[in-house]
Scaffold this active site. Structure first.
Site, PDB file in Angstrom:
ATOM      1  N   TRP A 143       0.965  -1.229  -0.115  1.00 49.66           N
ATOM      2  CA  TRP A 143       0.091  -0.128  -0.095  1.00 49.66           C
ATOM      3  C   TRP A 143       0.976   1.086  -0.038  1.00 49.66           C
ATOM      4  O   TRP A 143       1.359   1.796   1.180  1.00 49.66           O
ATOM      5  CB  TRP A 143      -0.954  -0.069   1.134  1.00 49.66           C
ATOM      6  CG  TRP A 143      -2.042  -0.996   1.372  1.00 49.66           C
ATOM      7  CD1 TRP A 143      -3.036  -1.197   0.541  1.00 49.66           C
ATOM      8  CD2 TRP A 143      -1.841  -2.165   2.074  1.00 49.66           C
ATOM      9  NE1 TRP A 143      -3.714  -2.315   0.999  1.00 49.66           N
ATOM     10  CE2 TRP A 143      -2.953  -3.033   1.808  1.00 49.66           C
ATOM     11  CE3 TRP A 143      -0.777  -2.885   2.691  1.00 49.66           C
ATOM     12  CZ2 TRP A 143      -3.064  -4.255   2.166  1.00 49.66           C
ATOM     13  CZ3 TRP A 143      -1.021  -4.132   3.186  1.00 49.66           C
ATOM     14  CH2 TRP A 143      -2.388  -4.942   3.020  1.00 49.66           C
ATOM     15  N   GLN A 146     -13.683   1.300  -1.598  1.00 51.11           N
ATOM     16  CA  GLN A 146     -13.712   0.057  -1.423  1.00 51.11           C
ATOM     17  C   GLN A 146     -14.852  -0.212  -0.465  1.00 51.11           C
ATOM     18  O   GLN A 146     -15.442   0.924  -0.061  1.00 51.11           O
ATOM     19  CB  GLN A 146     -12.439  -0.484  -0.508  1.00 51.11           C
ATOM     20  CG  GLN A 146     -11.187  -0.509  -1.260  1.00 51.11           C
ATOM     21  CD  GLN A 146     -10.269  -1.112  -0.485  1.00 51.11           C
ATOM     22  OE1 GLN A 146      -9.951  -1.099   0.621  1.00 51.11           O
ATOM     23  NE2 GLN A 146      -9.150  -1.786  -1.025  1.00 51.11           N
ATOM     24  N   ALA A 158     -13.391 -11.480   6.565  1.00 51.93           N
ATOM     25  CA  ALA A 158     -13.452 -10.272   6.277  1.00 51.93           C
ATOM     26  C   ALA A 158     -13.226 -10.060   4.731  1.00 51.93           C
ATOM     27  O   ALA A 158     -12.571 -10.948   4.183  1.00 51.93           O
ATOM     28  CB  ALA A 158     -12.402  -9.280   7.103  1.00 51.93           C
ATOM     29  N   ARG A 171      -4.034   5.579  -2.778  1.00 56.49           N
ATOM     30  CA  ARG A 171      -2.837   5.150  -2.826  1.00 56.49           C
ATOM     31  C   ARG A 171      -1.685   5.812  -3.750  1.00 56.49           C
ATOM     32  O   ARG A 171      -2.188   6.483  -4.985  1.00 56.49           O
ATOM     33  CB  ARG A 171      -3.065   3.756  -3.640  1.00 56.49           C
ATOM     34  CG  ARG A 171      -3.816   2.840  -2.773  1.00 56.49           C
ATOM     35  CD  ARG A 171      -3.939   1.498  -3.003  1.00 56.49           C
ATOM     36  NE  ARG A 171      -4.808   0.782  -1.892  1.00 56.49           N
ATOM     37  CZ  ARG A 171      -5.024  -0.578  -1.968  1.00 56.49           C
ATOM     38  NH1 ARG A 171      -4.302  -1.365  -2.620  1.00 56.49           N
ATOM     39  NH2 ARG A 171      -5.735  -0.852  -1.021  1.00 56.49           N
ATOM     40  N   HIS A 216      -6.881   1.612   2.504  1.00 54.59           N
ATOM     41  CA  HIS A 216      -8.001   0.551   2.481  1.00 54.59           C
ATOM     42  C   HIS A 216      -9.035   0.921   3.661  1.00 54.59           C
ATOM     43  O   HIS A 216      -8.710   1.725   4.335  1.00 54.59           O
ATOM     44  CB  HIS A 216      -7.615  -0.777   2.581  1.00 54.59           C
ATOM     45  CG  HIS A 216      -6.497  -1.141   3.901  1.00 54.59           C
ATOM     46  ND1 HIS A 216      -5.947  -2.324   3.887  1.00 54.59           N
ATOM     47  CD2 HIS A 216      -5.975  -0.505   4.634  1.00 54.59           C
ATOM     48  CE1 HIS A 216      -5.307  -2.299   4.969  1.00 54.59           C
ATOM     49  NE2 HIS A 216      -5.186  -1.073   5.392  1.00 54.59           N
ATOM     50  N   VAL A 276      -5.142 -11.592   7.903  1.00 53.55           N
ATOM     51  CA  VAL A 276      -5.867 -12.822   7.542  1.00 53.55           C
ATOM     52  C   VAL A 276      -5.235 -13.845   7.837  1.00 53.55           C
ATOM     53  O   VAL A 276      -3.924 -14.051   7.186  1.00 53.55           O
ATOM     54  CB  VAL A 276      -6.936 -12.734   6.459  1.00 53.55           C
ATOM     55  CG1 VAL A 276      -8.093 -11.724   6.627  1.00 53.55           C
ATOM     56  CG2 VAL A 276      -6.058 -12.401   5.387  1.00 53.55           C
TER      57      VAL A 276
HETATM   58  C1  YSA Z   1      -8.160  -8.249   2.612  1.00 52.75           C
HETATM   59  C2  YSA Z   1      -8.335  -9.228   3.655  1.00 52.75           C
HETATM   60  C3  YSA Z   1      -9.402  -8.919   4.568  1.00 52.75           C
HETATM   61  O1  YSA Z   1      -9.505  -9.658   5.527  1.00 52.75           O
HETATM   62  C4  YSA Z   1     -10.059  -7.734   4.420  1.00 52.75           C
HETATM   63  C5  YSA Z   1      -9.872  -6.779   3.563  1.00 52.75           C
HETATM   64  C6  YSA Z   1      -8.481  -7.312   2.383  1.00 52.75           C
HETATM   65  C7  YSA Z   1      -8.567  -6.267   1.297  1.00 52.75           C
HETATM   66  C8  YSA Z   1      -7.345  -5.430   1.650  1.00 52.75           C
HETATM   67  N1  YSA Z   1      -7.624  -4.361   2.594  1.00 52.75           N
HETATM   68  C9  YSA Z   1      -6.740  -4.698   0.576  1.00 52.75           C
HETATM   69  O2  YSA Z   1      -6.998  -3.464   0.209  1.00 52.75           O
HETATM   70  N2  YSA Z   1      -6.379  -5.553  -0.419  1.00 52.75           N
HETATM   71  S1  YSA Z   1      -5.927  -4.853  -2.145  1.00 52.75           S
HETATM   72  O3  YSA Z   1      -4.926  -4.082  -1.778  1.00 52.75           O
HETATM   73  O4  YSA Z   1      -5.728  -5.940  -2.619  1.00 52.75           O
HETATM   74  O5  YSA Z   1      -7.290  -4.189  -2.602  1.00 52.75           O
HETATM   75  C10 YSA Z   1      -8.443  -4.712  -2.337  1.00 52.75           C
HETATM   76  C11 YSA Z   1      -9.264  -4.337  -3.672  1.00 52.75           C
HETATM   77  O6  YSA Z   1      -9.234  -3.141  -4.054  1.00 52.75           O
HETATM   78  C12 YSA Z   1      -8.596  -4.840  -5.006  1.00 52.75           C
HETATM   79  O7  YSA Z   1      -8.878  -6.155  -5.198  1.00 52.75           O
HETATM   80  C13 YSA Z   1      -9.022  -4.104  -6.193  1.00 52.75           C
HETATM   81  O8  YSA Z   1     -10.278  -4.528  -6.490  1.00 52.75           O
HETATM   82  C14 YSA Z   1      -9.116  -2.634  -5.301  1.00 52.75           C
HETATM   83  N3  YSA Z   1      -7.994  -2.019  -5.556  1.00 52.75           N
HETATM   84  C15 YSA Z   1      -6.806  -2.188  -4.882  1.00 52.75           C
HETATM   85  N4  YSA Z   1      -5.984  -1.131  -5.433  1.00 52.75           N
HETATM   86  C16 YSA Z   1      -6.532  -0.267  -6.322  1.00 52.75           C
HETATM   87  C17 YSA Z   1      -7.937  -0.892  -6.565  1.00 52.75           C
HETATM   88  N5  YSA Z   1      -8.807  -0.438  -7.502  1.00 52.75           N
HETATM   89  C18 YSA Z   1      -8.402   0.588  -8.255  1.00 52.75           C
HETATM   90  N6  YSA Z   1      -7.227   1.239  -8.199  1.00 52.75           N
HETATM   91  C19 YSA Z   1      -6.208   0.755  -7.227  1.00 52.75           C
HETATM   92  N7  YSA Z   1      -5.125   1.217  -7.209  1.00 52.75           N
END
Ligand code: YSA
Length: 354
Positions: free
Chosen positions: A158, A223, A322, A209, A183, A266
Site C-alpha cells: 500500500w 472500497q 473479512a 494510494r 484501504h 487474515v
Molecule cells: C483483505 C483481507 C481482508 O480480511 C479484508 C480486506 C482485504 C483487502 C485489503 N484491505 C486490500 O486493500 N487489498 S488490495 O490492496 O488487494 O485491494 C483490494 C481491492 O481493491 C482490489 O482487489 C481491487 O479491487 C481494489 N484496488 C486496489 N488497488 C486499487 C484498486 N482499485 C483501483 N485502483 C487501485 N489502485
C-alpha cells in the site's frame, strides 16, 4: 365666451375623441390633416384671428394656441402608444408556443455511486449493517492494528499518502503519523473496539494510494469492507457470502475464482477474481486482464486470531471473515468499462451513458 372660443372648445373635444379612436398610422395621419393640417379645423380658426377685434383676438389667439399645444402633444402620445402596441404584438408573434420545448438535461448519479449502492443493497439483504469511517486515518489503525508494523515489507502493498503533521495517537503518543487511508480495513478494528460479537458490517469509503495509474489502477479508489465475527464462522461462510453476492450482482454465468493470497491480517487469505469481460481470456494486450483471463475484485480471508484477541474477544470462541473489494473494479465488470480512469475523468459524454 365668444362664438370662436366655443368653436375651439368643440374642436378640442371632438379631436381628442377622434384621436383616441384612431387605430393605425393612416387614421392618425388623416386626423392630423383634418385638425392641424394647412386647411385643418384648428388652423382655420388661427387664420381667422386676424379678422377679430383687438380684445377678442388676444383671448381667442391664446386659447387657440393652448388647444393646438394640447392636440400636438396628444398626437405624439397616440403615435407612441400605437408604436409600442405594434412592437409588443411583433414580439408575441416571435414566440411560437407550438414549438416543442427545449429538453431539460436531467442529472443522474455517478456510475460509481450507482454501483456502490447496488453492492451495499445486496449485502444489506444478506444481513450486513452499513457503517462508515474516517478517510484521514492513523498509521496505528491503517497498519499497526492490522499486524503491519513499521518497516514490515507488507507495507509495500500500500503506497501511502502521508501527512506532514503528526497527532496524538490512541495510546496517548503525541507523535502518531497520519495518512489518507489506503484501504477500508482499519474500520474492522475501529468497529470491533466498540462492539461485541455477533458483528456483520459493510463499510464503504474512499481510499488513496500513491501509485501509478493504468486501466485497472487509480490513485483514488472506493472500497467496500466486509466484516463478520461470530461463533462458528468458517471459510465456507466467506465463500458462500461472496458467491451469493457475486450471483446477485453479475448473474449466474459470471465465473468467480478464489485463490490463495497473503494479507497480514487474515489467515488464510484469498483473492477473489471474476472472468474477463473484455477479451476471451487469452489476449496479452487486453487492458483488463492482460491475458490472464481474470480481473481481481477483492482481497479476503479469515480474520487473524491475534486481531480477534487484541480486541478482547476470545479467539477460541469467536472467528470471523473479512473482505475488501474495489468498487471501481466491480463497476468495470457491471458496466463493461475497460479503463478505470474513465470513471473520474469527468467527461459528461462518458458519464451520460449510465
Ligand atoms: C483483505 C483481507 C481482508 O480480511 C479484508 C480486506 C482485504 C483487502 C485489503 N484491505 C486490500 O486493500 N487489498 S488490495 O490492496 O488487494 O485491494 C483490494 C481491492 O481493491 C482490489 O482487489 C481491487 O479491487 C481494489 N484496488 C486496489 N488497488 C486499487 C484498486 N482499485 C483501483 N485502483 C487501485 N489502485
Amino acid at each position: 365666451m365668444s362664438e370662436t372660443t366655443d368653436r375651439i372648445a368643440s374642436i378640442e373635444r371632438d379631436a381628442l375623441a377622434a384621436l383616441a379612436a384612431a387605430e393605425d398610422d393612416a387614421a392618425i395621419e388623416a386626423w392630423r390633416t383634418r385638425v392641424l393640417g394647412r386647411s385643418g379645423e384648428l388652423t382655420g380658426v388661427l387664420r381667422g384671428i386676424g379678422g377679430l377685434d383687438a380684445d377678442e383676438r388676444k383671448v381667442v389667439g391664446a386659447e387657440a394656441n393652448r388647444v393646438k399645444g394640447i392636440l400636438e402633444a396628444a398626437l405624439d402620445e397616440r403615435r407612441e402608444a400605437l408604436r409600442r402596441a405594434a412592437l409588443a404584438s411583433t414580439e408575441a408573434d416571435a414566440l411560437d408556443v407550438t414549438l416543442p420545448g427545449r429538453p431539460l438535461r436531467r442529472g443522474r448519479l455517478h456510475p460509481i455511486t450507482q454501483v456502490r449502492r447496488r453492492i451495499l443493497d445486496v449485502f444489506e439483504r444478506l444481513g450486513f449493517q452499513v457503517i462508515e469511517g474516517p478517510e484521514v486515518e492513523l498509521d496505528a489503525y491503517n497498519f499497526g492494528a492490522l499486524r503491519i508494523p513499521e518497516h514490515h515489507p507488507a507495507r509495500d502493498m500500500w503506497d501511502t499518502f502521508w501527512f506532514d503533521e503528526e497527532v496524538q495517537g490512541p495510546d496517548g503518543n503525541e507523535r502518531a503519523p497520519l495518512l489518507l487511508r489506503t484501504h477500508t480495513s482499519p474500520m474492522q478494528v475501529r468497529f470491533m473496539q466498540e462492539h461485541e460479537p455477533p458483528i456483520r458490517v459493510a463499510v464503504p469509503g474512499k481510499c488513496y494510494r500513491y501509485e501509478a495509474t493504468d486501466a485497472t489502477h487509480e490513485w483514488m479508489l472506493e472500497q467496500v469492507e466486509l466484516l463478520a465475527i461470530d461463533e462458528g464462522i468458517s471459510m465456507a461462510n466467506l465463500k458462500g457470502t461472496l458467491q451469493e453476492w457475486a450471483r446477485q450482482m453479475f448473474g449466474p454465468s459470471r465465473k468467480v475464482m478464489l485463490r490463495n493470497s497473503y494479507f497480514p491480517f487474515v489467515e488464510p487469505g484469498v483473492e477473489v477474481a471474476v472472468d474477463c469481460f473484455q477479451c476471451p481470456g487469452d489476449d496479452p494486450s487486453c487492458p483488463v486482464c492482460r491475458g490472464s483471463g481474470w480481473l481481481e475484485l477483492m482481497g479476503a480471508g479469515m480474520v487473524h486470531p491475534e486481531i480477534i484477541a487484541a480486541q478482547g474477544y476470545d479467539p477460541e470462541r469467536y472467528t470471523g471473515f473479512a473482505a475488501g473489494m474495489g468498487v471501481e473494479r466491480v463497476a468495470m465488470v457491471l458496466l463493461g468499462v475497460s479503463d478505470i480512469r474513465d470513471f473520474h475523468a469527468n467527461d459528461p459524454r462518458f458519464l451520460a451513458q449510465f
